[in-house]
Enzyme design. Structure first.
Site: not given
Length: 340
Positions: A48, A137, A169
């Site tokens: 991320s 995700d 995620h």
């Protein structure tokens, strides 16, 4: 990113930061030791916001960084200095907020290279890149990760992409964390898939089998020494971590930098990322030092402890002059210094 990376407005940040009170002061840490590590075979990875940071670090320092593993993140300079673009175009692009054209992002990288603000982008032709996008995700769209693939493809980089795992995620692991499709703290998911091992094998080549458990040392070190004495001013925590296998106490080793995502720093989830993300067990048998730099939350600008991939530390955030990039490079330089 929600959960592990979304930038938000300063007003919202001030309100939401109330839910994340500052951690108690940590004990003073020792300096990061010098290990005579190999300075020219560095690899990086991240999830991320940490994935965006891994891309930035790779592109800015491609002379020494030979590859990047990226989970749920997009191309270099995607946000173009805008928190709004970061939270829309570079996470969940839509009709009114499309992804930037990767050719324009490449043109910016090439311009920065010509002005020597980053290393020559020609280095990316010999790099290796491993990309992951979980099919569940809903925070970072698959199109964003595909844009990163297309960015690297413009340079002829050797790319492996994984898109068939039902992951939310999170950092994806073989055994640790939440159910695979989850997108919730600590953003570490058990997907019966060893993302750390797979990306390391692509970036470094054939590796010895992972150890059954940690045989090395997990050390804490003072990050202030790499941030002009004021790590908190650039949203870095006082303490960082490094995992050092027994062999690396006396022999030269490679270094891999693993960047956590938002809400994944040690101040937020303890040592879960540095112990459960899956990297350490590969280090012992493969002479690999792992560097785990750490962020900290700042109420007005970075309430979730994200890495700076949209410019909260200044306009040069994505270049070698970027405060966080400078600090992490200084950590690598210390690891590569001769033993005392």
């Amino acid at each position: 990113m929600t959960g592990s990376g979304r930038p938000i407005s300063v007003l919202r940040a001030a309100v939401l930061a109330l839910a994340f009170p500052a951690a108690a002061a940590w004990a003073e840490a020792d300096p990061l030791p010098a290990y005579d590590a190999d300075p020219g075979t560095v690899t990086v990875s991240g999830v991320s916001s940490g994935g965006y940071m891994a891309v930035q670090f790779h592109v800015a320092h491609s002379g020494v960084v030979k590859g990047a593993g990226v989970i749920a993140a997009g191309p270099y300079w995607c946000a173009r200095g805008s928190a709004l673009a970061a939270s829309t175009s570079c996470m969940a692009p839509g009709w009114w907020t499309p992804l930037p054209q990767v050719e324009l992002l490449k043109a910016e990288a090439d311009r920065l290279a010509r002005s020597r603000q980053i290393d020559p982008t020609a280095n990316l032709a010999t790099a290796r890149v491993w990309l992951f996008s979980g099919s569940k995700d809903t925070t970072v769209a698959p199109a964003v990760v595909d844009a990163l693939r297309r960015f690297y493809a413009l340079y002829g980089t050797a790319i492996v992409g994984v898109t068939d795992k039902p992951a939310g995620h999170a950092m994806v692991t073989e055994h640790a964390g939440n159910a695979c499709g989850t997108s919730a703290a600590p953003f570490i998911n058990d997907c019966d898939f060893d993302a750390a091992g797979e990306l390391l094998k692509h970036l470094l080549g054939p590796l010895a089998a992972p150890a059954a458990g940690e045989g090395g040392r997990l050390i804490q070190f003072d990050q202030n020494a790499f941030a002009g004495g004021a790590a908190d001013a650039i949203s870095l925590a006082d303490l960082g971590y490094a995992y050092v296998p027994p062999a690396c106490e006396s022999a030269r080793c490679r270094v891999h930098v693993a960047f956590h995502g938002c809400q994944q720093s040690a101040r937020q989830i303890g040592e879960r990322f540095v112990r459960e993300a899956g990297y350490n067990r590969w280090a012992d048998g493969n002479r690999l030092i792992l560097l785990y730099p750490q962020t900290m939350a700042r109420a007005a600008t970075n309430p979730f402890g994200c890495w700076d991939w949209w410019g909260y530390t200044g306009a040069q955030y994505h270049t070698k002059s970027g405060p966080q990039l400078r600090a992490v490079k200084a950590m690598l330089d210390r690891l590569a210094s001769p033993r005392r």
